[in-house]
Design a protein around this motif. Structure first.
Motif, PDB file in Angstrom:
ATOM      1  N   LEU B 122       3.871 -12.573   6.194  1.00 48.23           N
ATOM      2  CA  LEU B 122       4.213 -11.466   5.426  1.00 48.23           C
ATOM      3  C   LEU B 122       5.651 -10.752   5.577  1.00 48.23           C
ATOM      4  O   LEU B 122       6.373 -10.316   4.776  1.00 48.23           O
ATOM      5  CB  LEU B 122       3.377 -10.317   5.309  1.00 48.23           C
ATOM      6  CG  LEU B 122       1.900 -10.652   4.749  1.00 48.23           C
ATOM      7  CD1 LEU B 122       1.225  -9.537   4.570  1.00 48.23           C
ATOM      8  CD2 LEU B 122       2.156 -11.053   3.221  1.00 48.23           C
ATOM      9  N   ILE B 125       8.754 -13.201   4.201  1.00 51.25           N
ATOM     10  CA  ILE B 125       8.761 -13.459   2.725  1.00 51.25           C
ATOM     11  C   ILE B 125      10.044 -12.372   2.335  1.00 51.25           C
ATOM     12  O   ILE B 125      10.614 -12.260   1.152  1.00 51.25           O
ATOM     13  CB  ILE B 125       7.771 -13.630   1.835  1.00 51.25           C
ATOM     14  CG1 ILE B 125       7.022 -12.361   1.983  1.00 51.25           C
ATOM     15  CG2 ILE B 125       6.746 -14.542   1.952  1.00 51.25           C
ATOM     16  CD1 ILE B 125       5.917 -12.414   0.922  1.00 51.25           C
ATOM     17  N   LEU B 126       9.911 -11.250   3.168  1.00 53.08           N
ATOM     18  CA  LEU B 126      11.044 -10.002   2.659  1.00 53.08           C
ATOM     19  C   LEU B 126      12.290 -10.241   3.025  1.00 53.08           C
ATOM     20  O   LEU B 126      13.359  -9.460   2.512  1.00 53.08           O
ATOM     21  CB  LEU B 126      10.493  -8.753   2.968  1.00 53.08           C
ATOM     22  CG  LEU B 126       9.873  -8.025   2.056  1.00 53.08           C
ATOM     23  CD1 LEU B 126       8.536  -8.448   1.570  1.00 53.08           C
ATOM     24  CD2 LEU B 126       9.833  -6.476   2.355  1.00 53.08           C
ATOM     25  N   VAL B 136      10.629 -12.004  -2.102  1.00 53.34           N
ATOM     26  CA  VAL B 136      10.179 -11.011  -2.629  1.00 53.34           C
ATOM     27  C   VAL B 136      11.065  -9.871  -2.070  1.00 53.34           C
ATOM     28  O   VAL B 136      11.599  -9.821  -1.298  1.00 53.34           O
ATOM     29  CB  VAL B 136       8.903 -10.464  -2.416  1.00 53.34           C
ATOM     30  CG1 VAL B 136       8.279  -9.448  -3.412  1.00 53.34           C
ATOM     31  CG2 VAL B 136       7.823 -11.755  -2.357  1.00 53.34           C
ATOM     32  N   ASP B 137      11.402  -9.133  -3.019  1.00 51.96           N
ATOM     33  CA  ASP B 137      12.503  -7.900  -2.770  1.00 51.96           C
ATOM     34  C   ASP B 137      11.828  -6.668  -3.166  1.00 51.96           C
ATOM     35  O   ASP B 137      12.050  -6.203  -4.172  1.00 51.96           O
ATOM     36  CB  ASP B 137      13.957  -8.217  -3.576  1.00 51.96           C
ATOM     37  CG  ASP B 137      14.785  -7.279  -3.136  1.00 51.96           C
ATOM     38  OD1 ASP B 137      14.670  -6.659  -1.828  1.00 51.96           O
ATOM     39  OD2 ASP B 137      15.805  -6.829  -3.815  1.00 51.96           O
ATOM     40  N   LEU B 138      10.952  -5.979  -2.277  1.00 48.88           N
ATOM     41  CA  LEU B 138      10.322  -4.812  -2.790  1.00 48.88           C
ATOM     42  C   LEU B 138      11.180  -3.576  -2.407  1.00 48.88           C
ATOM     43  O   LEU B 138      12.197  -3.640  -1.540  1.00 48.88           O
ATOM     44  CB  LEU B 138       8.995  -4.562  -1.613  1.00 48.88           C
ATOM     45  CG  LEU B 138       8.060  -5.546  -1.344  1.00 48.88           C
ATOM     46  CD1 LEU B 138       6.880  -5.058  -0.673  1.00 48.88           C
ATOM     47  CD2 LEU B 138       7.427  -5.389  -2.852  1.00 48.88           C
ATOM     48  N   PHE B 144       7.988  -1.526   4.478  1.00 52.96           N
ATOM     49  CA  PHE B 144       6.974  -2.627   4.415  1.00 52.96           C
ATOM     50  C   PHE B 144       6.967  -3.614   5.725  1.00 52.96           C
ATOM     51  O   PHE B 144       5.926  -3.985   6.140  1.00 52.96           O
ATOM     52  CB  PHE B 144       7.121  -3.385   3.090  1.00 52.96           C
ATOM     53  CG  PHE B 144       5.878  -4.427   2.907  1.00 52.96           C
ATOM     54  CD1 PHE B 144       4.938  -4.194   2.358  1.00 52.96           C
ATOM     55  CD2 PHE B 144       6.202  -5.757   3.355  1.00 52.96           C
ATOM     56  CE1 PHE B 144       4.061  -5.028   1.979  1.00 52.96           C
ATOM     57  CE2 PHE B 144       5.176  -6.688   3.103  1.00 52.96           C
ATOM     58  CZ  PHE B 144       3.995  -6.485   2.286  1.00 52.96           C
TER      59      PHE B 144
END
Lengths: 120, 372
Positions: B122, B125-126, B136-138, B144
């Motif tokens: 997890l 992936i950022l 993903v770009d939260l 996070f």
């Protein structure tokens, strides 16, 4: 794009991560050979027969560290929203932060005085 | 010549459009479902492949670096200069017997390594590796990543507790105490960059360094935050000189004493990938991530720097920090538990708070470089 959908790839990734790990472990169980013996399945204590169980109390210091962590880390997490909008808050935000951190620092000196951070 | 290099002859300040893989998938979904599926598959396969390849590569690099620090050669036999050593090791680990001790709590014992791996994936992936290479770009990216990486220690605690072995339990308790202590310092130093950039989104933090990286634009504050982050995240990774949870001279194997074969290698893999994530995060927040070396206002110079592709910048910075962490490992002796706790609670924590105060002052007085 700040909707809930953006978290979907993360959910998928959790599943994929679990899948990779499970498949690989299943493979190793299938391929690996297996010989069991009573001594081999004992907990490893450097060749000596294990004495007693591990389910006994651990030193209270670890608990103290956990409590202090909750206090400090939660306070620091409260500062994140403040940091994001700090530019628009201006002087007001700066002073508010000073008050907030001053209260936190007072607590820090209190636990320092009480000796909560002494490890031995 | 100087005029050409530093003058404002050509205004080629390249702007970077960030398009993440999940963005591409959503956009393609409306027109071409197959393309969307392709993008999604690329992301998943990419992360999965990256995870295993990077783990193997890092283990090889670590062994080589360690060897050369000690005037040895390291792995040399398998492949050219031992390049295939990690592959051989992976096959060996796969063929090993899978042991679950009789006294262990079976369910928790099985879950623990999976937990570590998921937490690591997890985080991965950022990471923004280049403008177009991010899954993903939260908008809460920084929080996070620090939240998800805390899950890893849960896997370590589970492993130590469920093994029902005294070494494991001691190692796990130490890991827990150490991780949560140093988490405060990591959060504080991340907060400094959040304050400068005014955002938690990783791609926006990278974009905010268009006029210079925060490590030198925030001069002394950025530098202090960077070093606090580096020390604290080395401690969080349980790497020497902070490797007390698995101190082999006192706890045999620490929390993974009872683990063997592939299960053990999962912890090992998670540790190395976490090292990559910590380095990539440090590179992204303090060294500009994929942002080339820019100095505000010098358009020609910046334009020249833009000729090097962003992905290369990211790779270079991350490699440098990984090397730094390895260097530290083979330079300093291991700390004692009480020294470890004193370093965090009586040194790094006050330093972190003073630095935060300095950062707030710097931002409000606009004293950092290029505050436009």
């Amino acid at each position: 794009m700040d909707k809930v959908e953006i978290y979907l790839p993360i959910l998928i990734m959790v599943a994929v991560g679990a899948l990779i790990a499970t498949v690989l472990m299943g493979l190793s169980v299938l391929i690996g050979k297996r010989t069991r013996s009573k001594v081999k399945m004992q907990p490893y204590e450097c060749g000596v027969d294990p004495v007693g169980d591990t389910k006994h109390p651990v030193p209270v210091k670890y608990y103290m560290v956990a409590i202090l962590f909750i206090i400090f880390d939660i306070e620091v997490v409260f500062l994140y929203p403040w940091a994001v909008i700090y530019d628009s808050l201006g002087m007001f935000g700066f002073l508010e932060m000073l008050v907030f951190v001053a209260i936190l620092i007072t607590g820090y000196f209190y636990i320092l005085g009480k000796g909560a951070l002494k490890w031995d | 010549m100087l005029d050409f290099l530093f003058g404002q002859l050509v205004a080629t300040h390249a702007t970077f459009d960030v398009v993440t893989l999940s963005d591409r998938t959503t956009q393609a979904l409306a027109e071409d479902p197959w393309l969307a599926a392709g993008y999604a598959l690329l992301g998943l396969a990419g992360v999965g492949g990256f995870l295993s390849l990077l783990g193997m590569a890092l283990i090889y690099v670590e062994r080589k670096v360690a060897a050369h620090f000690q005037c040895r050669l390291g792995p040399m036999r398998v492949g050219w200069h031992g390049m295939l050593q990690s592959v051989a090791d992976a096959i060996k680990l796969l063929l090993k017997e899978d042991i679950i001790p009789d006294r262990a709590d079976r369910v928790l014992f099985l879950i623990a390594p999976v937990f570590s791996i998921i937490a690591t994936t997890l985080g991965l992936i950022l990471i923004p590796m280049s403008p177009s290479l991010q899954v993903v770009d939260l908008n809460i990216g920084v929080i996070f990543i620090s939240a998800v990486s805390s899950f890893g220690v849960l896997g370590i605690l589970l492993a130590g507790w469920s093994s029902n072995n005294k070494w494991s339990l001691l190692g796990a308790m130490r890991a827990g105490a150490q991780f949560i202590s140093y988490e405060i310092s990591v959060t504080l130093s991340l907060l400094v960059v959040t304050l400068f950039a005014g955002s938690l989104q990783l791609s926006e933090i990278v974009q905010s360094q268009q006029d210079g990286w925060w490590i030198w634009r925030g001069h002394i504050v950025g530098l202090v935050a960077f070093f606090v982050f580096l020390i604290a995240s080395t401690a969080e990774l349980n790497r020497p000189p902070f490797d007390l949870p698995e101190a082999e001279s006192e706890l045999t194997g620490g929390f993974h004493t009872e683990y063997s074969g592939l299960r053990f290698s999962f912890f090992f893999l998670a540790e190395f990938i976490n090292m990559f994530i910590a380095s990539a995060l440090a590179a992204t927040l303090f060294l500009g991530g994929w942002m080339p070396f820019h100095i505000g206002g010098l358009h020609t110079f910046n334009g020249l720097m833009d000729l090097i592709p962003p992905g290369l910048w990211f790779a270079g910075k991350t490699t440098f920090i990984i090397f730094l962490i390895m260097w530290v490992r083979w330079t300093f002796p291991r700390l004692r538990v009480d020294q470890l706790m004193r370093l965090e609670w009586k040194f790094l924590l006050p330093v972190g708070f003073i630095n935060l105060f300095a950062a707030a002052t710097l931002v409000i007085t606009k004293l950092y470089f290029f505050p436009w």
